[in-house]
Design a protein around this motif. Structure first.
Motif, PDB file in Angstrom:
ATOM      1  N   VAL A   1      13.105   4.568  22.079  1.00  0.00           N
ATOM      2  CA  VAL A   1      11.792   3.922  22.057  1.00  0.00           C
ATOM      3  C   VAL A   1      11.158   4.037  20.672  1.00  0.00           C
ATOM      4  N   MET A   2      11.289   5.209  20.050  1.00  0.00           N
ATOM      5  CA  MET A   2      10.725   5.393  18.708  1.00  0.00           C
ATOM      6  C   MET A   2      11.360   4.434  17.704  1.00  0.00           C
ATOM      7  N   SER A   3      12.659   4.186  17.871  1.00  0.00           N
ATOM      8  CA  SER A   3      13.360   3.294  16.931  1.00  0.00           C
ATOM      9  C   SER A   3      12.895   1.846  17.058  1.00  0.00           C
ATOM     10  N   GLU A   4      12.248   1.527  18.174  1.00  0.00           N
ATOM     11  CA  GLU A   4      11.787   0.161  18.413  1.00  0.00           C
ATOM     12  C   GLU A   4      10.382  -0.088  17.863  1.00  0.00           C
ATOM     13  N   ILE A   5       9.727   0.953  17.345  1.00  0.00           N
ATOM     14  CA  ILE A   5       8.374   0.790  16.812  1.00  0.00           C
ATOM     15  C   ILE A   5       8.438   0.009  15.498  1.00  0.00           C
ATOM     16  N   PRO A   6       7.735  -1.103  15.398  1.00  0.00           N
ATOM     17  CA  PRO A   6       7.759  -1.887  14.156  1.00  0.00           C
ATOM     18  C   PRO A   6       7.080  -1.149  13.003  1.00  0.00           C
ATOM     19  N   ASP A   7       7.441  -1.505  11.796  1.00  0.00           N
ATOM     20  CA  ASP A   7       6.932  -0.827  10.601  1.00  0.00           C
ATOM     21  C   ASP A   7       5.406  -0.901  10.506  1.00  0.00           C
ATOM     22  N   ASP A   8       4.837  -2.046  10.875  1.00  0.00           N
ATOM     23  CA  ASP A   8       3.381  -2.157  10.755  1.00  0.00           C
ATOM     24  C   ASP A   8       2.656  -1.230  11.719  1.00  0.00           C
ATOM     25  N   GLN A   9       3.287  -0.969  12.870  1.00  0.00           N
ATOM     26  CA  GLN A   9       2.688  -0.037  13.825  1.00  0.00           C
ATOM     27  C   GLN A   9       2.786   1.390  13.303  1.00  0.00           C
ATOM     28  N   MET A  10       3.888   1.737  12.667  1.00  0.00           N
ATOM     29  CA  MET A  10       4.028   3.063  12.061  1.00  0.00           C
ATOM     30  C   MET A  10       2.989   3.254  10.966  1.00  0.00           C
ATOM     31  N   SER A  11       2.739   2.185  10.218  1.00  0.00           N
ATOM     32  CA  SER A  11       1.725   2.255   9.160  1.00  0.00           C
ATOM     33  C   SER A  11       0.339   2.487   9.757  1.00  0.00           C
ATOM     34  N   GLU A  12       0.104   1.875  10.914  1.00  0.00           N
ATOM     35  CA  GLU A  12      -1.180   2.069  11.591  1.00  0.00           C
ATOM     36  C   GLU A  12      -1.355   3.526  12.012  1.00  0.00           C
ATOM     37  N   TYR A  13      -0.271   4.152  12.518  1.00  0.00           N
ATOM     38  CA  TYR A  13      -0.348   5.555  12.911  1.00  0.00           C
ATOM     39  C   TYR A  13      -0.657   6.427  11.700  1.00  0.00           C
ATOM     40  N   ALA A  14      -0.019   6.116  10.580  1.00  0.00           N
ATOM     41  CA  ALA A  14      -0.247   6.888   9.360  1.00  0.00           C
ATOM     42  C   ALA A  14      -1.696   6.757   8.899  1.00  0.00           C
ATOM     43  N   GLU A  15      -2.243   5.572   9.038  1.00  0.00           N
ATOM     44  CA  GLU A  15      -3.631   5.344   8.625  1.00  0.00           C
ATOM     45  C   GLU A  15      -4.601   6.111   9.525  1.00  0.00           C
ATOM     46  N   ILE A  16      -4.317   6.118  10.823  1.00  0.00           N
ATOM     47  CA  ILE A  16      -5.162   6.866  11.763  1.00  0.00           C
ATOM     48  C   ILE A  16      -5.116   8.356  11.435  1.00  0.00           C
ATOM     49  N   TYR A  17      -3.915   8.847  11.119  1.00  0.00           N
ATOM     50  CA  TYR A  17      -3.767  10.262  10.762  1.00  0.00           C
ATOM     51  C   TYR A  17      -4.619  10.594   9.541  1.00  0.00           C
TER      52      TYR A  17
END
Length: 201
Positions: free
Chosen positions: A119-135
């Motif tokens: 499931v983690m491998s299916e997360i798109p790059d823009d969504q990962m960037s969003e998580y980083a921004e929230i952090y």
């Protein structure tokens, strides 16, 4: 005995004491389920929300619905089928023999890490960037809450699907049913793996 297993299959665990004593629930490790407001609450505790700095209020309605769906399935499909093969009655005591086949592998032997990684491998790059921004802006707890709400429905669906597709074993069952104050209740229940009892599944 029939009522006990039918109630298990219905998921209405609070009604099990209509068919058995509290001691049977304790011995079968069902008491906490039968007495809990819901299986969901037990699942929330297992998530370790407090350690992550997350409260139940941070969990989205969609994620809560996924938790309820999974817990309902786990409870209702635990007993795949059962058979009562023999009954003997001696006064106010009866012995009931039979077999119970579980609806899935009750060792919960599924590849959790594999599913998580998938499931983690299916997360798109823009969504990962969003998580980083929230952090960066709101901290780790806010990021974890966002990840949990986004991924939990998919993760739980896959956990549940994998579990319910697994093969359940068969136990032989022997129950002692005692009549007290005019009502028959299961006072003892023993379950043994079929191979230990010399019974072919």
């Amino acid at each position: 005995v029939d009522g006990f297993f039918t109630t298990m299959q219905s998921g209405e665990l609070s009604k099990l004491t209509d068919y058995c004593t509290q001691e049977v629930l304790d011995n079968q490790e069902l008491a906490s389920l039968a007495e809990a407001e819901s299986f969901d609450e037990m699942f929330y505790e297992s998530l370790g929300l407090e350690e992550m700095g997350i409260s139940e209020d941070d969990i989205s309605d969609e994620a809560k619905a996924a938790i309820s769906k999974m817990s309902d399935t786990i409870i209702q499909e635990l007993i795949g089928s059962y058979e009562i093969s023999d009954i003997s009655v001696n006064g106010d005591t009866a012995t009931v023999n039979g077999a119970v086949t579980y609806g899935y592998n009750t060792d919960f032997d599924i590849d959790i890490d594999g599913i998580n990684n998938e499931v983690m491998s299916e997360i798109p790059d823009d969504q990962m960037s969003e998580y980083a921004e929230i952090y960066t802006n709101d901290g780790e707890a806010a990021m974890m809450a966002k990840i949990m709400n986004d991924l939990m429905p998919t993760l739980l669906d896959r956990y549940t699907q994998t579990l319910t597709e697994s093969e359940g074993g068969t136990d032989t069952m022997q129950a002692t049913v005692t009549k007290t104050d005019g009502k028959w209740l299961i006072s003892e229940m023993n379950l043994y793996p079929a191979e230990e009892a010399g019974v072919s599944e």
